[in-house]
Write a protein that holds these residues in place. Sequence first.
Motif, PDB file in Angstrom:
ATOM      1  N   GLN A 173       0.823  -1.212   0.000  1.00  0.00           N
ATOM      2  CA  GLN A 173       0.000   0.000   0.000  1.00  0.00           C
ATOM      3  C   GLN A 173       0.859   1.265   0.000  1.00  0.00           C
ATOM      4  O   GLN A 173       0.449   2.289   0.526  1.00  0.00           O
ATOM      5  N   MET A 174       2.039   1.193  -0.583  1.00  0.00           N
ATOM      6  CA  MET A 174       2.940   2.342  -0.652  1.00  0.00           C
ATOM      7  C   MET A 174       3.458   2.496  -2.079  1.00  0.00           C
ATOM      8  O   MET A 174       3.659   1.514  -2.784  1.00  0.00           O
ATOM      9  N   LEU A 175       3.663   3.744  -2.469  1.00  0.00           N
ATOM     10  CA  LEU A 175       4.302   4.057  -3.746  1.00  0.00           C
ATOM     11  C   LEU A 175       5.634   4.727  -3.447  1.00  0.00           C
ATOM     12  O   LEU A 175       5.726   5.571  -2.556  1.00  0.00           O
ATOM     13  N   THR A 176       6.650   4.362  -4.209  1.00  0.00           N
ATOM     14  CA  THR A 176       7.958   4.976  -4.059  1.00  0.00           C
ATOM     15  C   THR A 176       8.375   5.555  -5.399  1.00  0.00           C
ATOM     16  O   THR A 176       8.335   4.865  -6.416  1.00  0.00           O
ATOM     17  N   VAL A 177       8.752   6.830  -5.388  1.00  0.00           N
ATOM     18  CA  VAL A 177       9.221   7.500  -6.597  1.00  0.00           C
ATOM     19  C   VAL A 177      10.735   7.606  -6.491  1.00  0.00           C
ATOM     20  O   VAL A 177      11.260   8.065  -5.478  1.00  0.00           O
ATOM     21  N   SER A 178      11.431   7.146  -7.531  1.00  0.00           N
ATOM     22  CA  SER A 178      12.896   7.210  -7.505  1.00  0.00           C
ATOM     23  C   SER A 178      13.401   7.720  -8.846  1.00  0.00           C
ATOM     24  O   SER A 178      12.675   7.739  -9.840  1.00  0.00           O
ATOM     25  N   ARG A 179      14.669   8.107  -8.861  1.00  0.00           N
ATOM     26  CA  ARG A 179      15.276   8.611 -10.089  1.00  0.00           C
ATOM     27  C   ARG A 179      16.344   7.633 -10.557  1.00  0.00           C
ATOM     28  O   ARG A 179      16.921   6.889  -9.759  1.00  0.00           O
ATOM     29  N   LEU A 180      16.619   7.657 -11.855  1.00  0.00           N
ATOM     30  CA  LEU A 180      17.567   6.706 -12.427  1.00  0.00           C
ATOM     31  C   LEU A 180      19.014   7.041 -12.081  1.00  0.00           C
ATOM     32  O   LEU A 180      19.833   6.154 -11.890  1.00  0.00           O
ATOM     33  N   ASN A 181      19.345   8.343 -12.048  1.00  0.00           N
ATOM     34  CA  ASN A 181      20.715   8.742 -11.738  1.00  0.00           C
ATOM     35  C   ASN A 181      20.681  10.050 -10.966  1.00  0.00           C
ATOM     36  O   ASN A 181      19.610  10.572 -10.663  1.00  0.00           O
ATOM     37  N   ASP A 182      21.842  10.577 -10.656  1.00  0.00           N
ATOM     38  CA  ASP A 182      21.920  11.812  -9.880  1.00  0.00           C
ATOM     39  C   ASP A 182      22.246  13.022 -10.742  1.00  0.00           C
ATOM     40  O   ASP A 182      22.848  13.984 -10.264  1.00  0.00           O
ATOM     41  N   SER A 183      21.843  12.992 -11.998  1.00  0.00           N
ATOM     42  CA  SER A 183      22.069  14.159 -12.849  1.00  0.00           C
ATOM     43  C   SER A 183      21.181  15.311 -12.375  1.00  0.00           C
ATOM     44  O   SER A 183      20.185  15.109 -11.676  1.00  0.00           O
ATOM     45  N   ARG A 184      21.550  16.502 -12.758  1.00  0.00           N
ATOM     46  CA  ARG A 184      20.803  17.679 -12.316  1.00  0.00           C
ATOM     47  C   ARG A 184      19.328  17.636 -12.736  1.00  0.00           C
ATOM     48  O   ARG A 184      18.447  17.888 -11.913  1.00  0.00           O
ATOM     49  N   PRO A 185      19.001  17.306 -14.004  1.00  0.00           N
ATOM     50  CA  PRO A 185      17.574  17.235 -14.370  1.00  0.00           C
ATOM     51  C   PRO A 185      16.809  16.169 -13.581  1.00  0.00           C
ATOM     52  O   PRO A 185      15.654  16.372 -13.219  1.00  0.00           O
ATOM     53  N   ALA A 186      17.449  15.050 -13.302  1.00  0.00           N
ATOM     54  CA  ALA A 186      16.775  13.991 -12.539  1.00  0.00           C
ATOM     55  C   ALA A 186      16.497  14.458 -11.116  1.00  0.00           C
ATOM     56  O   ALA A 186      15.423  14.196 -10.565  1.00  0.00           O
TER      57      ALA A 186
END
Length: 181
Positions: free
Chosen positions: A48-61
């Motif tokens: 019952q949880m959603l997790t939002v993550s980014r692919l890399n640590d670039s500035r746009p991400a």
Amino acid sequence: MSRIGRRPIALPAKVEIQIDGQHIAVKGPKGQLSRSLPPLITVQQNAQMLTVSRLNDSRPARQLHGLCRTLVANMVDGVSKGFERRLELVGVGYRAAIQGSKLVLNVGYSHPVEIPFPPGIQIAVEGNNIIVVSGTDKELVGNTAARIRAVRPPEPYKGKGIRYLGEQVRRKAGKSGKAKK
């Protein structure tokens, strides 16, 4: 890491999520919403949880991480609880009415102003001077309320116009008159 982006989103009991790659669809008791996310952002569902993550640590991400998490959280809140903005008309003779699928405003112009409802938005009028804009999409509710307010924004001398309920209008002093000797 984004402090907002890393917070998980709790899913209420009656909300269903479908994730197809970069497209997310949320369905709940108030309706359904869908949105495409940028390719740098991923969403995972764990119970019952959603997790939002980014692919890399670039500035746009990094820039998009917190934004996308908030957009998805607003979608979940919208289909479960909904959003609402209230506006009030201040001025002598200012009034609002609903005619069919249009909001008709009499706000001091020589003609009534008609504003059509966008799909997915409900508008109600309480009394003659309170307008309630509600819907599931927070962005659309806010934009519709802003469009209504823009018809006659509050002016600083008498305070007349359309304002958000509870909005403080900074008043100015009028002319002080001719200086006498």
